[in-house]
Design a protein around this motif. Sequence first.
Motif, PDB file in Angstrom:
ATOM      1  N   SER A 323      23.964  -4.303 -24.852  1.00  0.00           N
ATOM      2  CA  SER A 323      23.800  -3.086 -23.631  1.00  0.00           C
ATOM      3  C   SER A 323      22.487  -3.483 -22.829  1.00  0.00           C
ATOM      4  CB  SER A 323      23.590  -1.742 -24.272  1.00  0.00           C
ATOM      5  OG  SER A 323      23.411  -0.644 -23.300  1.00  0.00           O
ATOM      6  N   SER A 324      22.738  -3.371 -21.565  1.00  0.00           N
ATOM      7  CA  SER A 324      21.702  -3.552 -20.517  1.00  0.00           C
ATOM      8  C   SER A 324      21.486  -2.541 -19.523  1.00  0.00           C
ATOM      9  CB  SER A 324      21.825  -4.831 -20.016  1.00  0.00           C
ATOM     10  OG  SER A 324      22.812  -4.952 -18.944  1.00  0.00           O
ATOM     11  N   TYR A 325      20.393  -2.330 -18.898  1.00  0.00           N
ATOM     12  CA  TYR A 325      20.238  -1.499 -17.706  1.00  0.00           C
ATOM     13  C   TYR A 325      19.019  -2.177 -16.843  1.00  0.00           C
ATOM     14  CZ  TYR A 325      19.095   2.697 -15.003  1.00  0.00           C
ATOM     15  OH  TYR A 325      19.061   3.475 -13.886  1.00  0.00           O
ATOM     16  N   VAL A 326      19.463  -2.154 -15.499  1.00  0.00           N
ATOM     17  CA  VAL A 326      18.734  -2.902 -14.495  1.00  0.00           C
ATOM     18  C   VAL A 326      18.157  -1.849 -13.543  1.00  0.00           C
ATOM     19  CG1 VAL A 326      18.718  -4.501 -12.613  1.00  0.00           C
ATOM     20  CG2 VAL A 326      20.067  -5.040 -14.822  1.00  0.00           C
ATOM     21  N   GLN A 327      16.939  -1.869 -13.212  1.00  0.00           N
ATOM     22  CA  GLN A 327      16.114  -1.131 -12.017  1.00  0.00           C
ATOM     23  C   GLN A 327      15.563  -2.420 -11.114  1.00  0.00           C
ATOM     24  OE1 GLN A 327      13.708   1.693 -13.482  1.00  0.00           O
ATOM     25  NE2 GLN A 327      13.629   1.139 -15.494  1.00  0.00           N
ATOM     26  N   VAL A 328      14.716  -1.749  -9.969  1.00  0.00           N
ATOM     27  CA  VAL A 328      14.380  -2.887  -9.210  1.00  0.00           C
ATOM     28  C   VAL A 328      13.117  -2.114  -8.543  1.00  0.00           C
ATOM     29  CG1 VAL A 328      14.879  -4.272  -7.023  1.00  0.00           C
ATOM     30  CG2 VAL A 328      16.467  -3.872  -8.424  1.00  0.00           C
ATOM     31  N   ARG A 329      12.071  -2.796  -7.996  1.00  0.00           N
ATOM     32  CA  ARG A 329      10.923  -2.257  -7.529  1.00  0.00           C
ATOM     33  C   ARG A 329      10.723  -3.427  -6.323  1.00  0.00           C
ATOM     34  NH1 ARG A 329       5.566  -2.950 -11.091  1.00  0.00           N
ATOM     35  NH2 ARG A 329       6.864  -2.143 -12.541  1.00  0.00           N
ATOM     36  N   GLY A 330      10.113  -2.910  -5.241  1.00  0.00           N
ATOM     37  CA  GLY A 330      10.050  -3.571  -3.998  1.00  0.00           C
ATOM     38  C   GLY A 330       9.220  -2.776  -2.952  1.00  0.00           C
ATOM     39  N   SER A 331       8.669  -3.487  -2.064  1.00  0.00           N
ATOM     40  CA  SER A 331       7.960  -2.981  -0.855  1.00  0.00           C
ATOM     41  C   SER A 331       8.817  -1.953  -0.164  1.00  0.00           C
ATOM     42  CB  SER A 331       7.172  -3.947   0.026  1.00  0.00           C
ATOM     43  OG  SER A 331       6.213  -3.372   0.776  1.00  0.00           O
ATOM     44  N   VAL A 332       8.569  -1.324   0.780  1.00  0.00           N
ATOM     45  CA  VAL A 332       9.297  -0.429   1.549  1.00  0.00           C
ATOM     46  C   VAL A 332       9.630  -1.460   2.684  1.00  0.00           C
ATOM     47  CG1 VAL A 332       9.032   1.452   3.472  1.00  0.00           C
ATOM     48  CG2 VAL A 332       7.739   1.700   1.373  1.00  0.00           C
ATOM     49  N   PRO A 333      11.159  -1.317   3.021  1.00  0.00           N
ATOM     50  CA  PRO A 333      11.679  -2.582   3.695  1.00  0.00           C
ATOM     51  C   PRO A 333      11.442  -2.182   5.314  1.00  0.00           C
ATOM     52  CG  PRO A 333      13.454  -0.997   2.828  1.00  0.00           C
ATOM     53  CD  PRO A 333      12.105  -0.801   2.053  1.00  0.00           C
ATOM     54  N   LEU A 334      10.475  -2.327   5.697  1.00  0.00           N
ATOM     55  CA  LEU A 334       9.999  -2.348   7.044  1.00  0.00           C
ATOM     56  C   LEU A 334       8.891  -3.395   7.699  1.00  0.00           C
ATOM     57  CD1 LEU A 334       9.275   1.511   6.881  1.00  0.00           C
ATOM     58  CD2 LEU A 334      11.394   0.708   7.649  1.00  0.00           C
ATOM     59  N   TYR A 335       8.883  -3.537   8.856  1.00  0.00           N
ATOM     60  CA  TYR A 335       7.981  -4.554   9.323  1.00  0.00           C
ATOM     61  C   TYR A 335       6.739  -3.660   9.259  1.00  0.00           C
ATOM     62  CZ  TYR A 335      11.114  -7.739  11.130  1.00  0.00           C
ATOM     63  OH  TYR A 335      12.260  -9.007  11.480  1.00  0.00           O
ATOM     64  N   TRP A 336       5.675  -3.978   8.384  1.00  0.00           N
ATOM     65  CA  TRP A 336       4.459  -3.260   8.267  1.00  0.00           C
ATOM     66  C   TRP A 336       3.559  -4.096   7.605  1.00  0.00           C
ATOM     67  CZ3 TRP A 336       2.181  -1.426   3.636  1.00  0.00           C
ATOM     68  CH2 TRP A 336       2.805  -1.477   2.570  1.00  0.00           C
ATOM     69  N   SER A 337       2.283  -4.037   7.972  1.00  0.00           N
ATOM     70  CA  SER A 337       1.245  -5.078   7.010  1.00  0.00           C
ATOM     71  C   SER A 337      -0.052  -3.959   7.103  1.00  0.00           C
ATOM     72  CB  SER A 337       1.016  -6.013   8.022  1.00  0.00           C
ATOM     73  OG  SER A 337       0.467  -5.834   9.181  1.00  0.00           O
ATOM     74  N   GLN A 338      -1.033  -4.674   6.743  1.00  0.00           N
ATOM     75  CA  GLN A 338      -2.401  -3.956   6.560  1.00  0.00           C
ATOM     76  C   GLN A 338      -3.465  -4.972   6.724  1.00  0.00           C
ATOM     77  OE1 GLN A 338      -1.821  -2.255   2.328  1.00  0.00           O
ATOM     78  NE2 GLN A 338      -3.146  -0.905   3.315  1.00  0.00           N
ATOM     79  N   ASP A 339      -4.411  -4.785   7.769  1.00  0.00           N
ATOM     80  CA  ASP A 339      -5.492  -5.534   8.318  1.00  0.00           C
ATOM     81  C   ASP A 339      -6.487  -5.797   7.144  1.00  0.00           C
ATOM     82  OD1 ASP A 339      -7.053  -7.438   9.744  1.00  0.00           O
ATOM     83  OD2 ASP A 339      -7.801  -5.801  11.155  1.00  0.00           O
ATOM     84  N   ILE A 340      -6.791  -6.934   6.463  1.00  0.00           N
ATOM     85  CA  ILE A 340      -7.674  -7.025   5.507  1.00  0.00           C
ATOM     86  C   ILE A 340      -9.166  -7.643   6.239  1.00  0.00           C
ATOM     87  CG2 ILE A 340      -6.190  -7.546   3.656  1.00  0.00           C
ATOM     88  CD1 ILE A 340      -6.679 -10.515   4.033  1.00  0.00           C
ATOM     89  N   SER A 341      -9.134  -7.884   7.485  1.00  0.00           N
ATOM     90  CA  SER A 341     -10.196  -8.451   7.842  1.00  0.00           C
ATOM     91  C   SER A 341     -11.606  -7.452   8.059  1.00  0.00           C
ATOM     92  CB  SER A 341     -10.109  -8.961   9.428  1.00  0.00           C
ATOM     93  OG  SER A 341      -9.684  -7.842  10.192  1.00  0.00           O
ATOM     94  N   THR A 342     -11.014  -6.022   7.731  1.00  0.00           N
ATOM     95  CA  THR A 342     -12.113  -4.977   7.724  1.00  0.00           C
ATOM     96  C   THR A 342     -13.064  -4.951   6.444  1.00  0.00           C
ATOM     97  OG1 THR A 342     -10.482  -3.441   7.269  1.00  0.00           O
ATOM     98  CG2 THR A 342     -10.897  -3.860   9.433  1.00  0.00           C
ATOM     99  N   MET A 343     -12.371  -5.690   5.323  1.00  0.00           N
ATOM    100  CA  MET A 343     -13.013  -5.412   3.972  1.00  0.00           C
ATOM    101  C   MET A 343     -13.128  -4.077   3.583  1.00  0.00           C
ATOM    102  SD  MET A 343     -13.865  -8.643   3.139  1.00  0.00           S
ATOM    103  CE  MET A 343     -15.088  -8.129   2.066  1.00  0.00           C
ATOM    104  N   MET A 344     -12.153  -3.342   3.818  1.00  0.00           N
ATOM    105  CA  MET A 344     -12.103  -1.881   3.207  1.00  0.00           C
ATOM    106  C   MET A 344     -11.075  -1.992   1.969  1.00  0.00           C
ATOM    107  SD  MET A 344     -11.493   0.106   6.921  1.00  0.00           S
ATOM    108  CE  MET A 344     -11.005   1.655   5.973  1.00  0.00           C
ATOM    109  N   PRO A 345     -11.467  -1.232   0.947  1.00  0.00           N
ATOM    110  CA  PRO A 345     -10.736  -1.229  -0.199  1.00  0.00           C
ATOM    111  C   PRO A 345      -9.199  -0.543   0.093  1.00  0.00           C
ATOM    112  CG  PRO A 345     -12.843   0.202  -0.528  1.00  0.00           C
ATOM    113  CD  PRO A 345     -12.675  -0.447   0.870  1.00  0.00           C
TER     114      PRO A 345
END
Length: 892
Positions: A323-345
């Motif tokens: 017997s098996s059961y499958v589930q999935v995880r993944g980022s929100v399917p949109l065009y989005w990002s986070q700017d890491i140049s600010t050195m913020m947590p």
Amino acid sequence: MPQTAAVISGIQRTVLYETRARYFLVGSNHAQTKHRVLKIDRTEPKDLVIIDDKHVYSQQEVRELLGRLDLGNRTKMGQKGSSGLSRAVSAFGIVGFVRFLEGFYIVLITKRRKMADIGGHSIYKIEDTTMIYIPNDSVRVSHPDEARYVRIFQNVDLSSNFYFSYSYDLSHSLQYNLTLLQRPYELWSVAPPLNKEEEHTQGKQDSFDIFEDEGLPTQVLYGLQNDPYYKYVWNGKLLERVKDIVHPDWLMYIIHGFCGQSKLLIYGRPVHITLIARRSSKFAGTRFLKRGANCEGDVANEVETEQIIHDASVMSFTAGSYSSYVQVRGSVPLYWSQDISTMMPKPPIRLDQADPYANIAALHFDQMLQRFGSPIIILNLVKKREKRKHEKILSEELYPAVINLNQFLPPDHRIDYIAWDMARYTKSKLCNVLDRLSMIAENVVKRTGFFINRSDFYCHTLRPDDRWRDVGGSVTSTGRLQTGVLRTNCVDCLDRTNTAQFMVGKCALAYQLYALGMIDKPKLQFDTDCVRLFEELYEDHGDTLSLQYGGSQLVHRVKTYRKIAPWTQHSKDIMQTLSRYYSNAFSDADRQDAINLFLQVYQPSEGKAHLWELPTDFYLHQKSTMALQKNRHSYTFWWSEGVLSYLPVPYDEVACENTMKTVKVKRMNQFDESVDIYTEFFKPYELTSFDDTFCIAMTNSAREFMPKAVGVDPSPFTVRKPEETGKSVLGKSSKEETILQRKTAASAPPPPSEEVISSTSEDDSEEDRDDEGSVSQRSTPIKLLTESGESGRMQELQQAMKEPYGRILAECPAEEDLLIYESLLLFSYMSTFREPMSHFKDDSIYAVSLPQVDRGSHEMFASHVMTGHGQVRALCREDILMYREYVKNRYM
């Protein structure tokens, strides 16, 4: 007898021999009865020239071949000291071939470790690899940047969570692999043969029958070899150049993610619980550098998690219960990002591109409909209420996208959307997060169903349960199929997602064990050996995936949301947060470059900007920005052709013309080595030690979790107290952590009730969320020990004594028994007593000086004695301050 069987790779061990002009790669099966040879030219400075010897050699023939090569490549005839053929390295498989700015390299697996076995098919983890430069030094054209590319490529640690198998397709689910074997054999008449050189010899092999004169039919079966699902294959590009040149046995596909297996003993009956996580190789990368989706609908941090339950007492896929059961995880399917140049947590979330017709989400969910069928259920765990918009931006974009896509789908196959602010529920003292998750999990499992390869569900006939009637999925003549999948996401898809997936997996595990006839109702309680074993697997799974994507282990675990984590866990959470921040700020860019180079997203060449000179890798992953799209995807009919006609069954598992092209078939004798899984697993030609076998070494519920006390119920489904378990609930050996865990467990919420839990997939209204007082508070008050409690505990102790000893020891024994006991005691005393041999009056083994005990220790001991008699002393000022600090840290 089975009519179909998976083909076992004929190359499981390889030896690389070298001369000045060529490399000779000799591969053999595990029994070393069949050998194949690859010739790799070393005189080409930049091209890869490989010749596959089509002949299958015996062991004697390959020895003679190597002897002739050795003799022919010596500098002088008869000169044994300067052998022309030398053994370079022994390996277990080829990862692939790669070229940077000079010649090609070959990457070989030199060490492996068995991690699991499913139906006799072994799954291995790569422990070590070697990278060998192919051209010899006389033709090598040096380049100053070659060494830097080699270092970047080797930053992908192949010894860390890369897995492969010689006989089991790890890129597909168990449901796909077993469904493939259960198709009627008449369908294989339209399938292509395994390879071209066997096509013209197949007629001769089929007509040859050693029993023809005796009138006995030959037992023929179909050997199947299907193409992998390249989305989860990590060395597909490294093998692309040789895929059409060499025999399929040379091609070994690896996956990246997690694989763990544990043994659940149910009164001696072994049940194996296997957890396999497949990380997508599309749009792969690190936490802040890969967010959202690319132009092809592939999302960041996409992982498919599969839990497999099977009765290990029967190994075969055809006769066993799986017997098996499958589930999935993944980022929100949109065009989005986070700017890491600010050195913020927590860098601010920004939407990079408008997508009013949800084209990217359509491409993503089209892939899911093909692979999993319907319904697709989205569990969105991001925050809904924030003082300053952060996570809420994603929800405000995802929900309209789902609404837009659903208006074109048939009502029965629409995407379900569940939005639940898990972080806000966690902060509330009046809400039990896991209770709410268990309701969602129950609803999800009933919608999607699960896979089982048996159609005789005697469990429901013998022990009927109302919940079983509501289980969804597709029921077939050979069992039950999972149709649809749960897709869970938060922002990072790490901490909250792993806990939610654990609760769904725990609910599915109950139904799987019930269907296999292991338990009497589809419900599992916390603090049982079974759930602790399963929780440990999921925490290892979550830690591994978190390290791969976020750079640290999980910060919030299942115990954090159960609110039974010890005080020391808070400091560990802080350290994991700091580790994650450091990794994201300083090492993620190098890891991203290594992943891009390993997956051949970036291929270096002369006249092209170097990888480390690129300001961003956006254009490497977004191919639509470099060229105009020839065929624009429809906004209304956004699914692939033929997908809707087979729903809710996934299109990939249907026996249609397109899917049959991915399967290669060969007529074989049932005793052929390449389909004999019994010989492959048990290896009767080898002398092995029973203690060294994998099934003995794997995690065992009876050995690791069951209490060692006498008279304890051995069932792994019995709820146990923290002090009763054989292994710490925290999985640690530290005595201090165990004591702290026991203290904090006193205020833990009780396990969920046995009542039937049902819930709709609709989201909570704003009024329900505001009214926290309407949610029932579940807590266990701390009680002082009373006389009634003491007597109740004594009765439990007496009952526990009666089970192993046959009587209650607290009862006064008979007079005859006392006389016998006194005589034995006197005899023992006289036989063991000896006069002291020391001449010292004090500090000998029989006469010692009493230690000096201070007044504070006397008072502490007297306090413990009073407490044992049920008398609690008055609390001093230090005790009150300590208790206030504890309440402040735990609840405020």
